[in-house]
Design a protein around this motif. Structure first.
Motif, PDB file in Angstrom:
ATOM      1  N   ARG A   1       2.322 -11.832  13.103  1.00 34.20           N
ATOM      2  CA  ARG A   1       3.221 -11.153  14.269  1.00 34.20           C
ATOM      3  C   ARG A   1       3.961 -10.301  13.582  1.00 34.20           C
ATOM      4  O   ARG A   1       4.612  -9.046  14.254  1.00 34.20           O
ATOM      5  N   ARG A   2       4.680 -10.706  12.701  1.00 37.87           N
ATOM      6  CA  ARG A   2       5.966 -10.040  12.116  1.00 37.87           C
ATOM      7  C   ARG A   2       5.205  -8.710  11.379  1.00 37.87           C
ATOM      8  O   ARG A   2       5.708  -7.726  11.626  1.00 37.87           O
ATOM      9  N   VAL A   3       4.242  -8.754  10.703  1.00 34.67           N
ATOM     10  CA  VAL A   3       3.344  -7.837   9.968  1.00 34.67           C
ATOM     11  C   VAL A   3       3.321  -6.625  11.174  1.00 34.67           C
ATOM     12  O   VAL A   3       3.636  -5.472  10.926  1.00 34.67           O
TER      13      VAL A   3
ATOM     14  N   ARG B   1       4.385  -0.946   1.874  1.00 35.55           N
ATOM     15  CA  ARG B   1       4.990  -1.294   0.817  1.00 35.55           C
ATOM     16  C   ARG B   1       6.425  -1.886   1.105  1.00 35.55           C
ATOM     17  O   ARG B   1       6.803  -2.728   0.379  1.00 35.55           O
ATOM     18  N   THR B   2       6.947  -1.418   2.048  1.00 37.35           N
ATOM     19  CA  THR B   2       8.292  -1.841   2.383  1.00 37.35           C
ATOM     20  C   THR B   2       8.153  -3.179   3.191  1.00 37.35           C
ATOM     21  O   THR B   2       9.229  -3.946   2.955  1.00 37.35           O
ATOM     22  N   ILE B   3       7.205  -3.326   3.853  1.00 37.35           N
ATOM     23  CA  ILE B   3       7.019  -4.805   4.401  1.00 37.35           C
ATOM     24  C   ILE B   3       6.792  -5.856   3.201  1.00 37.35           C
ATOM     25  O   ILE B   3       7.466  -6.787   3.608  1.00 37.35           O
TER      26      ILE B   3
ATOM     27  N   LYS C   1       3.299   5.256   3.611  1.00 33.84           N
ATOM     28  CA  LYS C   1       4.286   6.094   3.645  1.00 33.84           C
ATOM     29  C   LYS C   1       4.966   6.372   2.452  1.00 33.84           C
ATOM     30  O   LYS C   1       5.547   5.291   1.853  1.00 33.84           O
ATOM     31  N   GLY C   2       4.789   7.529   1.953  1.00 34.77           N
ATOM     32  CA  GLY C   2       5.775   7.871   0.605  1.00 34.77           C
ATOM     33  C   GLY C   2       7.301   7.613   0.818  1.00 34.77           C
ATOM     34  O   GLY C   2       7.750   7.967   2.043  1.00 34.77           O
TER      35      GLY C   2
END
Length: 200
Positions: A65-67, A78-80, A180-181
């Motif tokens: 759910r958090r994803v 990448r940030t996740i 996303k870059g």
């Protein structure tokens, strides 16, 4: 001679056995799918699997759910991964989540309670797995407990689809733009000769 003939006959018998086995295995998968029995590798994040049935592992389901929530809120894969590592959230092997795993998680329709089977078919002669036309898929709703709502699943996949960009690489087409870059020029530099966008 007789030896070569015998070898040829044995090869034909083996090939026929392989074809028959292929039909039986694929038919068994199809029958399980029609009954709503899930066929997975047993490592699907957020669920426990027993005898073809999936039940929710609530601790893992919170991660799923958090994803979805973070992705819908605009955070890239990448940030996740970095955020999960910072929080001490790791995969089933105790390692960092991969961006590919998170992307597959977003695309997996089981998380909204839909079981789609017969997407691929294994050809035991060629040893290849082939895609099956969408009109031959077996779609069952309500046989898998949903972890996220259909609304958030659809929104996440709408965002993911919007980031897909097909570009030419020689004779082949490849897809870029899932991630996303993080740089100010990401996706903005174009080739002077053909006008295509450069990607990392």
């Amino acid at each position: 001679d007789a030896d070569n003939l015998l070898i040829g006959v044995r090869a034909l018998i083996a090939a026929q056995y392989s074809r028959d086995l292929s039909k039986k295995i694929n038919m068994a998968h199809t029958q399980r799918a029609k009954k709503g029995r899930a066929v997975t590798n047993g490592k699907m994040w957020g669920y426990n699997q027993f005898d073809g049935q999936l039940t929710i592992d609530e601790e893992q389901a919170e991660v799923v759910r958090r994803v979805f929530d973070l992705y819908v809120d605009g955070m890239g894969f990448r940030t996740i991964v970095k955020e999960f590592t910072r929080l001490g959230i790791f995969n089933q092997d105790g390692n960092e989540f991969s961006e590919t795993t998170l992307k597959r998680m977003i695309r997996n329709e089981k998380y909204k309670g839909v079981l789609i089977s017969n997407k691929r078919h294994k050809d035991f002669d060629t040893k290849k797995v082939n895609d099956v036309p969408e009109d031959q898929w077996i779609v069952r709703e309500g046989v898998v407990p949903a972890i996220v709502s259909a609304e958030i699943w659809d929104k996440a996949n709408e965002i993911l689809a919007g980031k897909r960009q097909v570009y030419k690489a020689g004779d082949k087409e490849k897809i870029a733009g899932y991630f996303k870059g993080s740089y100010c020029y990401s996706g903005k530099i174009k080739c002077e000769a053909c006008g295509e966008t450069y990607w990392h």
